[in-house]
Design a protein around this motif. Structure first.
Motif, PDB file in Angstrom:
ATOM      1  N   GLY A 122       0.813  -1.204   0.000  1.00 33.29           N
ATOM      2  CA  GLY A 122       0.000   0.000   0.000  1.00 33.29           C
ATOM      3  C   GLY A 122       0.846   1.253   0.000  1.00 33.29           C
ATOM      4  N   GLY A 123       0.164   2.392  -0.168  1.00 34.86           N
ATOM      5  CA  GLY A 123       0.865   3.661  -0.077  1.00 34.86           C
ATOM      6  C   GLY A 123       0.359   4.682  -1.068  1.00 34.86           C
ATOM      7  N   ASP A 124       0.543   5.934  -0.722  1.00 36.44           N
ATOM      8  CA  ASP A 124       0.217   7.064  -1.581  1.00 36.44           C
ATOM      9  C   ASP A 124       1.327   7.222  -2.608  1.00 36.44           C
ATOM     10  OD1 ASP A 124      -0.211   9.560  -2.708  1.00 36.44           O
ATOM     11  OD2 ASP A 124      -0.252  10.647  -0.807  1.00 36.44           O
ATOM     12  N   VAL A 125       0.994   7.143  -3.891  1.00 32.16           N
ATOM     13  CA  VAL A 125       2.040   7.208  -4.922  1.00 32.16           C
ATOM     14  C   VAL A 125       2.795   8.529  -4.899  1.00 32.16           C
ATOM     15  CG1 VAL A 125       1.044   5.503  -6.503  1.00 32.16           C
ATOM     16  CG2 VAL A 125       0.347   7.926  -6.673  1.00 32.16           C
ATOM     17  N   ALA A 126       2.194   9.573  -4.362  1.00 32.95           N
ATOM     18  CA  ALA A 126       2.847  10.878  -4.332  1.00 32.95           C
ATOM     19  C   ALA A 126       3.713  11.077  -3.092  1.00 32.95           C
ATOM     20  CB  ALA A 126       1.800  11.991  -4.409  1.00 32.95           C
ATOM     21  N   ASP A 127       3.724  10.109  -2.199  1.00 36.85           N
ATOM     22  CA  ASP A 127       4.512  10.190  -0.976  1.00 36.85           C
ATOM     23  C   ASP A 127       5.782   9.368  -1.150  1.00 36.85           C
ATOM     24  OD1 ASP A 127       5.582   9.501   1.661  1.00 36.85           O
ATOM     25  OD2 ASP A 127       3.757  10.381   2.489  1.00 36.85           O
ATOM     26  N   GLU A 128       6.914  10.029  -1.241  1.00 36.29           N
ATOM     27  CA  GLU A 128       8.155   9.327  -1.557  1.00 36.29           C
ATOM     28  C   GLU A 128       8.549   8.312  -0.489  1.00 36.29           C
ATOM     29  OE1 GLU A 128       9.418  13.381   0.174  1.00 36.29           O
ATOM     30  OE2 GLU A 128       7.720  12.473  -0.885  1.00 36.29           O
ATOM     31  N   GLN A 174      10.888   7.755 -10.304  1.00 31.22           N
ATOM     32  CA  GLN A 174      12.169   7.953  -9.628  1.00 31.22           C
ATOM     33  C   GLN A 174      12.615   6.678  -8.929  1.00 31.22           C
ATOM     34  OE1 GLN A 174      12.387  10.774  -6.165  1.00 31.22           O
ATOM     35  NE2 GLN A 174      13.660  11.973  -7.576  1.00 31.22           N
ATOM     36  N   GLN A 175      11.687   6.045  -8.213  1.00 35.78           N
ATOM     37  CA  GLN A 175      12.023   4.782  -7.557  1.00 35.78           C
ATOM     38  C   GLN A 175      12.386   3.710  -8.578  1.00 35.78           C
ATOM     39  OE1 GLN A 175      12.364   3.956  -4.288  1.00 35.78           O
ATOM     40  NE2 GLN A 175      12.053   6.103  -3.737  1.00 35.78           N
ATOM     41  N   ALA A 176      11.619   3.651  -9.668  1.00 37.28           N
ATOM     42  CA  ALA A 176      11.894   2.655 -10.706  1.00 37.28           C
ATOM     43  C   ALA A 176      13.270   2.882 -11.321  1.00 37.28           C
ATOM     44  CB  ALA A 176      10.809   2.713 -11.782  1.00 37.28           C
ATOM     45  N   ALA A 177      13.604   4.141 -11.586  1.00 40.30           N
ATOM     46  CA  ALA A 177      14.899   4.452 -12.185  1.00 40.30           C
ATOM     47  C   ALA A 177      16.052   4.018 -11.287  1.00 40.30           C
ATOM     48  CB  ALA A 177      14.983   5.949 -12.467  1.00 40.30           C
ATOM     49  N   ARG A 178      15.856   4.078  -9.997  1.00 39.25           N
ATOM     50  CA  ARG A 178      16.904   3.704  -9.052  1.00 39.25           C
ATOM     51  C   ARG A 178      17.014   2.203  -8.847  1.00 39.25           C
ATOM     52  NH1 ARG A 178      15.101   8.193  -4.473  1.00 39.25           N
ATOM     53  NH2 ARG A 178      15.966  10.031  -5.518  1.00 39.25           N
ATOM     54  N   ARG A 179      15.908   1.480  -9.074  1.00 38.05           N
ATOM     55  CA  ARG A 179      15.856   0.094  -8.594  1.00 38.05           C
ATOM     56  C   ARG A 179      15.680  -0.972  -9.667  1.00 38.05           C
ATOM     57  NH1 ARG A 179      13.668  -0.133  -2.795  1.00 38.05           N
ATOM     58  NH2 ARG A 179      13.439   2.018  -2.111  1.00 38.05           N
ATOM     59  N   LEU A 180      15.141  -0.648 -10.826  1.00 41.86           N
ATOM     60  CA  LEU A 180      14.880  -1.686 -11.819  1.00 41.86           C
ATOM     61  C   LEU A 180      16.169  -2.412 -12.213  1.00 41.86           C
ATOM     62  CD1 LEU A 180      12.283   0.018 -14.191  1.00 41.86           C
ATOM     63  CD2 LEU A 180      11.918  -2.068 -12.848  1.00 41.86           C
ATOM     64  N   ARG A 181      16.051  -3.719 -12.334  1.00 41.27           N
ATOM     65  CA  ARG A 181      17.194  -4.522 -12.766  1.00 41.27           C
ATOM     66  C   ARG A 181      17.399  -4.387 -14.274  1.00 41.27           C
ATOM     67  NH1 ARG A 181      15.862  -9.832  -9.026  1.00 41.27           N
ATOM     68  NH2 ARG A 181      13.921  -9.851 -10.228  1.00 41.27           N
ATOM     69  N   ARG A 182      18.590  -4.742 -14.740  1.00 38.95           N
ATOM     70  CA  ARG A 182      18.863  -4.708 -16.181  1.00 38.95           C
ATOM     71  C   ARG A 182      17.840  -5.570 -16.913  1.00 38.95           C
ATOM     72  NH1 ARG A 182      23.453  -2.345 -17.827  1.00 38.95           N
ATOM     73  NH2 ARG A 182      23.269  -3.364 -19.870  1.00 38.95           N
ATOM     74  N   GLY A 183      17.437  -5.118 -18.086  1.00 36.26           N
ATOM     75  CA  GLY A 183      16.394  -5.809 -18.827  1.00 36.26           C
ATOM     76  C   GLY A 183      15.005  -5.426 -18.377  1.00 36.26           C
ATOM     77  N   GLY A 184      14.925  -4.428 -17.494  1.00 36.14           N
ATOM     78  CA  GLY A 184      13.646  -4.044 -16.929  1.00 36.14           C
ATOM     79  C   GLY A 184      12.867  -3.079 -17.798  1.00 36.14           C
ATOM     80  N   ALA A 185      11.660  -2.744 -17.321  1.00 32.31           N
ATOM     81  CA  ALA A 185      10.766  -1.852 -18.066  1.00 32.31           C
ATOM     82  C   ALA A 185       9.935  -1.040 -17.087  1.00 32.31           C
ATOM     83  CB  ALA A 185       9.851  -2.655 -18.989  1.00 32.31           C
ATOM     84  N   LEU A 186       9.814   0.252 -17.393  1.00 28.46           N
ATOM     85  CA  LEU A 186       8.874   1.129 -16.698  1.00 28.46           C
ATOM     86  C   LEU A 186       7.802   1.532 -17.687  1.00 28.46           C
ATOM     87  CD1 LEU A 186       7.836   3.090 -14.495  1.00 28.46           C
ATOM     88  CD2 LEU A 186       9.526   4.748 -15.333  1.00 28.46           C
ATOM     89  N   ILE A 187       6.546   1.371 -17.288  1.00 28.52           N
ATOM     90  CA  ILE A 187       5.418   1.698 -18.160  1.00 28.52           C
ATOM     91  C   ILE A 187       4.505   2.653 -17.416  1.00 28.52           C
ATOM     92  CG2 ILE A 187       3.483   0.779 -19.491  1.00 28.52           C
ATOM     93  CD1 ILE A 187       5.186  -1.994 -19.185  1.00 28.52           C
ATOM     94  N   ASN A 188       4.498   3.907 -17.854  1.00 30.45           N
ATOM     95  CA  ASN A 188       3.611   4.914 -17.287  1.00 30.45           C
ATOM     96  C   ASN A 188       2.321   4.990 -18.092  1.00 30.45           C
ATOM     97  OD1 ASN A 188       5.212   5.801 -15.098  1.00 30.45           O
ATOM     98  ND2 ASN A 188       6.465   7.057 -16.456  1.00 30.45           N
TER      99      ASN A 188
END
Length: 245
Positions: free
Chosen positions: A62-68, A124-138
């Motif tokens: 859970g969590g508020d997406v706007a709360d870092e 921002q979290q995805a950019a810091r944590r995604l493993r190689r071969g990963g994908a971010l989809i907004n």
């Protein structure tokens, strides 16, 4: 912590109409799926149960997406449980409609917080944590092209999502991580259908050459493509709308 070679996906807004379809589709593709929710834990638990029934490992966060801090904790929970994250699908968003001249600025601020700041925090979290071969989809919207009246503030928030997505794709050079956005057209979800007259829904359904509304499964199919096989699609907005725009 479970160490696994199975790809791990975190889906924000996983209890929503499109979010649930994405969770279930990725589960069918063999992903481990972390289901995120902001407010309705019971509905999100239903998605977790559905993913489990499909044979996939899952976790509820859970969590508020706007709360870092809350989102950092959610990412931590997924990494601690499954060893890492390969895919982040950011479906969380709100849509408040009004002519620009009449829009309450509190509504503008609410959409800005969830749609822009929330997407930024998760990206921002995805950019810091995604493993190689990963994908971010907004997630954007086809209304950035369709320009429907009353959608001005919503479109403004989603145009910002497109902009940050394009920049982030280039900032992650050398990481083997793709960053894209999906821009659905009219899709039969509670968010879209709420407050609309049947005649308006029918007109929108006829507007696309395929003469129907999109379904959450249509959108989930595009997400699954970007999450897995689409390694040469990067820094793009995919308009998933049946040819409407």
């Amino acid at each position: 912590m479970t160490t696994t070679t199975t790809r791990v996906a975190l889906v924000t807004g996983g209890s929503g109409g499109i979010g649930r379809a994405v969770c279930e589709r990725l589960a069918r593709e063999g992903y481990t799926v972390a289901v995120h929710y902001a407010g309705n834990q019971a509905r999100a638990q239903g998605v977790v149960d559905a993913v489990t029934a499909l044979g996939s490992k899952t976790i509820l966060v859970g969590g508020d997406v706007a709360d870092e801090k809350e989102m950092a904790a959610a990412f931590d929970a997924v990494e601690n449980e499954f060893g890492g994250i390969d895919v982040v699908v950011n479906t969380a968003g709100i849509m408040l409609l009004s002519p620009i001249a009449a829009l309450a600025l509190d509504d503008l601020d609410r959409m800005h917080r969830t749609n822009i700041r929330g997407t930024f925090v998760v990206s921002q979290q995805a950019a810091r944590r995604l493993r190689r071969g990963g994908a971010l989809i907004n997630f954007s919207t086809s209304v950035t092209r369709l320009r429907f009246p009353t959608y001005g503030a919503y479109v403004a928030s989603k145009a910002a999502v497109e902009g940050m997505t394009m920049v982030l794709a280039r900032e992650l050079r050398g990481r083997d991580i793709t960053v894209n956005a999906v821009a659905p057209g009219p899709t039969a979800t509670p968010l879209f259908l709420d407050g609309k007259e049947q005649a308006e829904i029918d007109n929108l359904a006829k507007a696309a050459p395929l003469e129907r509304l999109g379904t959450p499964d249509d959108i989930a199919e595009t997400v699954a493509f970007l999450a897995g096989p689409a390694r040469w699609v990067n820094g793009q907005v995919l308009f998933t709308n049946g040819g409407l725009a």
